[in-house]
Design a protein around this motif. Sequence first.
Motif, PDB file in Angstrom:
ATOM      1  N   ASP A  11      28.706  -1.566  41.067  1.00 57.21           N
ATOM      2  CA  ASP A  11      28.442  -2.762  41.859  1.00 57.21           C
ATOM      3  C   ASP A  11      27.294  -3.534  41.213  1.00 57.21           C
ATOM      4  OD1 ASP A  11      30.387  -2.236  43.724  1.00 57.21           O
ATOM      5  OD2 ASP A  11      29.013  -1.304  45.145  1.00 57.21           O
ATOM      6  N   PHE A  12      27.321  -4.856  41.351  1.00 57.99           N
ATOM      7  CA  PHE A  12      26.297  -5.696  40.748  1.00 57.99           C
ATOM      8  C   PHE A  12      25.011  -5.606  41.555  1.00 57.99           C
ATOM      9  CE2 PHE A  12      24.104  -9.670  39.809  1.00 57.99           C
ATOM     10  CZ  PHE A  12      24.124  -9.624  38.421  1.00 57.99           C
ATOM     11  N   ALA A  13      23.916  -5.280  40.884  1.00 60.68           N
ATOM     12  CA  ALA A  13      22.603  -5.210  41.528  1.00 60.68           C
ATOM     13  C   ALA A  13      21.549  -5.597  40.502  1.00 60.68           C
ATOM     14  CB  ALA A  13      22.326  -3.804  42.050  1.00 60.68           C
ATOM     15  N   LYS A  14      20.680  -6.540  40.863  1.00 60.73           N
ATOM     16  CA  LYS A  14      19.581  -6.967  39.999  1.00 60.73           C
ATOM     17  C   LYS A  14      18.274  -6.731  40.746  1.00 60.73           C
ATOM     18  CE  LYS A  14      19.913  -9.198  36.571  1.00 60.73           C
ATOM     19  NZ  LYS A  14      19.895  -8.896  35.157  1.00 60.73           N
ATOM     20  N   ALA A  15      17.168  -6.728  40.002  1.00 58.10           N
ATOM     21  CA  ALA A  15      15.872  -6.464  40.609  1.00 58.10           C
ATOM     22  C   ALA A  15      14.862  -7.533  40.217  1.00 58.10           C
ATOM     23  CB  ALA A  15      15.366  -5.094  40.172  1.00 58.10           C
ATOM     24  N   THR A  55      21.989 -14.727  35.912  1.00 53.57           N
ATOM     25  CA  THR A  55      22.344 -13.375  36.358  1.00 53.57           C
ATOM     26  C   THR A  55      21.504 -12.938  37.551  1.00 53.57           C
ATOM     27  OG1 THR A  55      20.822 -12.293  34.803  1.00 53.57           O
ATOM     28  CG2 THR A  55      23.094 -12.663  34.064  1.00 53.57           C
ATOM     29  N   TYR A  56      20.373 -13.601  37.767  1.00 48.47           N
ATOM     30  CA  TYR A  56      19.521 -13.290  38.917  1.00 48.47           C
ATOM     31  C   TYR A  56      19.890 -14.124  40.141  1.00 48.47           C
ATOM     32  CZ  TYR A  56      16.504 -10.439  36.044  1.00 48.47           C
ATOM     33  OH  TYR A  56      16.027  -9.439  35.244  1.00 48.47           O
ATOM     34  N   TRP A  57      20.649 -15.197  39.947  1.00 45.05           N
ATOM     35  CA  TRP A  57      21.020 -16.078  41.048  1.00 45.05           C
ATOM     36  C   TRP A  57      22.254 -15.482  41.745  1.00 45.05           C
ATOM     37  CZ3 TRP A  57      19.640 -21.746  41.065  1.00 45.05           C
ATOM     38  CH2 TRP A  57      18.467 -21.980  40.346  1.00 45.05           C
ATOM     39  N   ASP A  72      16.243   0.762  37.670  1.00 45.26           N
ATOM     40  CA  ASP A  72      16.811   0.820  36.320  1.00 45.26           C
ATOM     41  C   ASP A  72      18.325   1.008  36.356  1.00 45.26           C
ATOM     42  OD1 ASP A  72      16.999   3.449  37.107  1.00 45.26           O
ATOM     43  OD2 ASP A  72      16.075   4.282  35.312  1.00 45.26           O
ATOM     44  N   GLY A  73      18.971   0.355  37.312  1.00 44.56           N
ATOM     45  CA  GLY A  73      20.421   0.427  37.408  1.00 44.56           C
ATOM     46  C   GLY A  73      21.106  -0.219  36.210  1.00 44.56           C
ATOM     47  N   PHE A  74      22.401  -0.062  36.119  1.00 44.32           N
ATOM     48  CA  PHE A  74      23.200  -0.526  34.990  1.00 44.32           C
ATOM     49  C   PHE A  74      22.937  -1.980  34.626  1.00 44.32           C
ATOM     50  CE2 PHE A  74      27.070  -2.676  33.512  1.00 44.32           C
ATOM     51  CZ  PHE A  74      27.301  -1.987  32.332  1.00 44.32           C
ATOM     52  N   TRP A  75      22.872  -2.876  35.620  1.00 44.69           N
ATOM     53  CA  TRP A  75      22.741  -4.309  35.345  1.00 44.69           C
ATOM     54  C   TRP A  75      21.329  -4.690  34.914  1.00 44.69           C
ATOM     55  CZ3 TRP A  75      27.192  -6.421  34.564  1.00 44.69           C
ATOM     56  CH2 TRP A  75      28.308  -5.878  35.196  1.00 44.69           C
ATOM     57  N   MET A  76      20.382  -3.764  35.006  1.00 44.64           N
ATOM     58  CA  MET A  76      19.020  -4.011  34.532  1.00 44.64           C
ATOM     59  C   MET A  76      18.746  -3.255  33.226  1.00 44.64           C
ATOM     60  SD  MET A  76      17.649  -6.110  36.654  1.00 44.64           S
ATOM     61  CE  MET A  76      15.939  -6.065  36.197  1.00 44.64           C
TER      62      MET A  76
END
Length: 125
Positions: A11-15, A55-57, A72-76
Amino acid sequence: MDGPVSDRTPDFAKALDVDHARDGEVMLAYGMNGEDLPVLNGFPLRLVVPGYYGTYWVKHLNEITVLDSVFDGFWMKTAYRIPDTPCGCVEPGTAPRRRSLSTTSPSLFHHNVSDGAKLKRAQRP
């Protein structure tokens, strides 16, 4: 709220750093032009992060989690990485360290305009 295209993609997750998220620039958008945010623009909620790459929006935002450690998930950690060089580029035959794609030089600005106000188009040099 969208799911990944493949069952092998997380799943998409950004920090964002919590201080940045609270600095007054980051917004949660639920409407646009006096209406609910359209689906194509991220209904019901979209994260707006001026100065950061798209990618953060995050569109269709449905969860915010506050952590007490670096995410530190996949998308980060793995995806959306660029060379950690001043130009973000790679010299042929080299393999520089990579960093997360985050900030960018601004190419737009946000401004409040009164209803009915007319703005002049900027003149290009």
